[in-house]
Design a protein around this motif. Structure first.
Motif, PDB file in Angstrom:
ATOM      1  N   PHE A  67     -14.275 -26.749 -22.021  1.00 42.75           N
ATOM      2  CA  PHE A  67     -15.886 -27.224 -21.034  1.00 42.75           C
ATOM      3  C   PHE A  67     -15.099 -28.463 -21.085  1.00 42.75           C
ATOM      4  O   PHE A  67     -15.418 -29.742 -21.238  1.00 42.75           O
ATOM      5  CB  PHE A  67     -16.684 -27.361 -22.216  1.00 42.75           C
ATOM      6  N   ASP A  68     -14.775 -28.640 -19.109  1.00 41.37           N
ATOM      7  CA  ASP A  68     -15.551 -29.658 -18.302  1.00 41.37           C
ATOM      8  C   ASP A  68     -16.720 -30.293 -18.430  1.00 41.37           C
ATOM      9  O   ASP A  68     -17.710 -30.102 -17.202  1.00 41.37           O
ATOM     10  CB  ASP A  68     -14.478 -29.542 -17.307  1.00 41.37           C
ATOM     11  N   LEU A  69     -17.182 -30.868 -19.269  1.00 48.15           N
ATOM     12  CA  LEU A  69     -18.110 -30.816 -18.895  1.00 48.15           C
ATOM     13  C   LEU A  69     -18.859 -32.598 -17.790  1.00 48.15           C
ATOM     14  O   LEU A  69     -19.592 -33.053 -17.818  1.00 48.15           O
ATOM     15  CB  LEU A  69     -19.225 -31.826 -20.810  1.00 48.15           C
ATOM     16  N   ASP A  70     -17.950 -32.800 -17.478  1.00 55.59           N
ATOM     17  CA  ASP A  70     -18.005 -33.941 -16.044  1.00 55.59           C
ATOM     18  C   ASP A  70     -17.623 -33.380 -14.907  1.00 55.59           C
ATOM     19  O   ASP A  70     -18.709 -33.811 -13.990  1.00 55.59           O
ATOM     20  CB  ASP A  70     -16.799 -34.534 -16.363  1.00 55.59           C
ATOM     21  N   ALA A  71     -17.727 -32.072 -14.601  1.00 56.52           N
ATOM     22  CA  ALA A  71     -18.301 -31.335 -13.776  1.00 56.52           C
ATOM     23  C   ALA A  71     -19.454 -30.405 -13.354  1.00 56.52           C
ATOM     24  O   ALA A  71     -20.481 -30.233 -14.519  1.00 56.52           O
ATOM     25  CB  ALA A  71     -17.008 -29.518 -14.049  1.00 56.52           C
ATOM     26  N   GLU A  72     -20.032 -31.272 -12.867  1.00 54.10           N
ATOM     27  CA  GLU A  72     -21.256 -30.306 -12.464  1.00 54.10           C
ATOM     28  C   GLU A  72     -21.716 -28.904 -12.426  1.00 54.10           C
ATOM     29  O   GLU A  72     -22.727 -28.757 -12.175  1.00 54.10           O
ATOM     30  CB  GLU A  72     -21.924 -31.130 -10.415  1.00 54.10           C
ATOM     31  N   GLU A  73     -20.574 -28.444 -11.893  1.00 53.03           N
ATOM     32  CA  GLU A  73     -21.140 -26.866 -12.472  1.00 53.03           C
ATOM     33  C   GLU A  73     -21.757 -26.588 -13.564  1.00 53.03           C
ATOM     34  O   GLU A  73     -22.986 -25.594 -13.871  1.00 53.03           O
ATOM     35  CB  GLU A  73     -19.453 -26.117 -12.202  1.00 53.03           C
ATOM     36  N   ASN A  74     -21.473 -27.193 -14.856  1.00 53.62           N
ATOM     37  CA  ASN A  74     -22.422 -27.087 -15.866  1.00 53.62           C
ATOM     38  C   ASN A  74     -23.291 -27.500 -15.851  1.00 53.62           C
ATOM     39  O   ASN A  74     -24.676 -27.316 -16.980  1.00 53.62           O
ATOM     40  CB  ASN A  74     -21.963 -27.821 -16.678  1.00 53.62           C
ATOM     41  N   ILE A  75     -24.138 -28.282 -15.506  1.00 52.72           N
ATOM     42  CA  ILE A  75     -25.401 -28.796 -14.688  1.00 52.72           C
ATOM     43  C   ILE A  75     -26.388 -28.117 -15.008  1.00 52.72           C
ATOM     44  O   ILE A  75     -26.111 -27.267 -13.979  1.00 52.72           O
ATOM     45  CB  ILE A  75     -25.558 -30.583 -14.624  1.00 52.72           C
ATOM     46  N   GLY A  76     -27.655 -27.866 -15.263  1.00 46.39           N
ATOM     47  CA  GLY A  76     -28.389 -26.839 -15.360  1.00 46.39           C
ATOM     48  C   GLY A  76     -28.215 -25.817 -17.215  1.00 46.39           C
ATOM     49  O   GLY A  76     -29.241 -24.505 -16.917  1.00 46.39           O
ATOM     50  N   LYS A  77     -26.905 -25.526 -17.317  1.00 41.28           N
ATOM     51  CA  LYS A  77     -26.504 -24.103 -17.889  1.00 41.28           C
ATOM     52  C   LYS A  77     -26.759 -24.086 -19.511  1.00 41.28           C
ATOM     53  O   LYS A  77     -27.755 -25.591 -20.255  1.00 41.28           O
ATOM     54  CB  LYS A  77     -25.240 -24.380 -17.544  1.00 41.28           C
ATOM     55  N   THR A  78     -27.247 -22.992 -20.529  1.00 42.01           N
ATOM     56  CA  THR A  78     -27.878 -23.449 -21.670  1.00 42.01           C
ATOM     57  C   THR A  78     -26.926 -23.501 -22.370  1.00 42.01           C
ATOM     58  O   THR A  78     -25.626 -22.284 -22.145  1.00 42.01           O
ATOM     59  CB  THR A  78     -29.028 -22.498 -21.736  1.00 42.01           C
ATOM     60  N   PHE A  79     -26.645 -24.073 -23.156  1.00 39.47           N
ATOM     61  CA  PHE A  79     -25.584 -23.850 -24.337  1.00 39.47           C
ATOM     62  C   PHE A  79     -26.137 -23.595 -25.429  1.00 39.47           C
ATOM     63  O   PHE A  79     -27.163 -24.281 -26.251  1.00 39.47           O
ATOM     64  CB  PHE A  79     -24.757 -24.901 -24.541  1.00 39.47           C
ATOM     65  N   THR A  80     -25.059 -23.595 -26.448  1.00 40.62           N
ATOM     66  CA  THR A  80     -25.638 -23.390 -28.292  1.00 40.62           C
ATOM     67  C   THR A  80     -24.896 -24.373 -28.474  1.00 40.62           C
ATOM     68  O   THR A  80     -23.491 -24.512 -28.435  1.00 40.62           O
ATOM     69  CB  THR A  80     -25.179 -22.130 -29.362  1.00 40.62           C
ATOM     70  N   ILE A  81     -25.408 -25.964 -29.434  1.00 41.55           N
ATOM     71  CA  ILE A  81     -24.402 -26.514 -29.094  1.00 41.55           C
ATOM     72  C   ILE A  81     -24.110 -27.006 -31.139  1.00 41.55           C
ATOM     73  O   ILE A  81     -25.335 -26.913 -31.385  1.00 41.55           O
ATOM     74  CB  ILE A  81     -25.068 -28.147 -28.721  1.00 41.55           C
ATOM     75  N   THR A  82     -23.033 -26.820 -31.734  1.00 40.37           N
ATOM     76  CA  THR A  82     -23.012 -27.246 -32.868  1.00 40.37           C
ATOM     77  C   THR A  82     -22.886 -28.593 -32.839  1.00 40.37           C
ATOM     78  O   THR A  82     -21.846 -29.199 -32.829  1.00 40.37           O
ATOM     79  CB  THR A  82     -21.900 -25.842 -33.676  1.00 40.37           C
ATOM     80  N   TYR A  83     -23.154 -29.750 -33.430  1.00 43.98           N
ATOM     81  CA  TYR A  83     -22.883 -30.879 -34.427  1.00 43.98           C
ATOM     82  C   TYR A  83     -22.606 -31.364 -35.151  1.00 43.98           C
ATOM     83  O   TYR A  83     -23.307 -30.934 -35.974  1.00 43.98           O
ATOM     84  CB  TYR A  83     -23.307 -31.512 -32.976  1.00 43.98           C
ATOM     85  N   GLU A  84     -22.378 -32.054 -35.809  1.00 46.54           N
ATOM     86  CA  GLU A  84     -22.397 -32.960 -36.505  1.00 46.54           C
ATOM     87  C   GLU A  84     -22.827 -34.799 -36.502  1.00 46.54           C
ATOM     88  O   GLU A  84     -21.930 -35.510 -35.462  1.00 46.54           O
ATOM     89  CB  GLU A  84     -20.427 -33.553 -37.298  1.00 46.54           C
TER      90      GLU A  84
END
Length: 113
Positions: A67-84
């Motif tokens: 995933f390129d989270l620096d790209a503007e194309e991902n802004i506004g999209k919904t994700f399932t996030i697993t984190y520690e």
């Protein structure tokens, strides 16, 4: 004979101490990606009290590669996030030590409508 006992004792202590290490727990939330702010990845997530912004400090290798989270194309999209979450000792502005919590995204999945 004495050296064998010392080696055996060291091995026993090593095994005992390694059993006390804990794996960080992983948490999963669903959120809308807002973008990068001060090197943190910001998501708005739903909580029992409403919506809350969460700042994730790091990306796991798999997430970084896929995933390129620096790209503007991902802004506004919904994700399932697993984190520690991990705690580290840092210094505040006065030079005193304090615990700081860091969040690392270990898994990210795009939710398609």
């Amino acid at each position: 004979m004495k050296s064998k006992l010392i080696i055996l004792a060291i091995a026993l202590v090593s095994v005992t101490l390694s059993s006390f290490t804990t794996n960080p727990t992983q948490t999963t939330v669903t959120g809308v990606y807002e973008g990068v702010v001060d090197t943190n990845y910001i998501f708005t997530v739903n909580t029992k009290d409403g919506k809350e912004k969460m700042a994730f400090n790091y990306l796991g290798e798999d997430v970084f590669e896929n995933f390129d989270l620096d790209a503007e194309e991902n802004i506004g999209k919904t994700f399932t996030i697993t984190y520690e979450a991990s705690l580290e000792i840092g210094e505040n502005e006065e030079g005193d030590e304090e615990e700081v919590e860091y969040l690392t995204i270990t898994k990210l999945k795009l939710i398609t409508d």
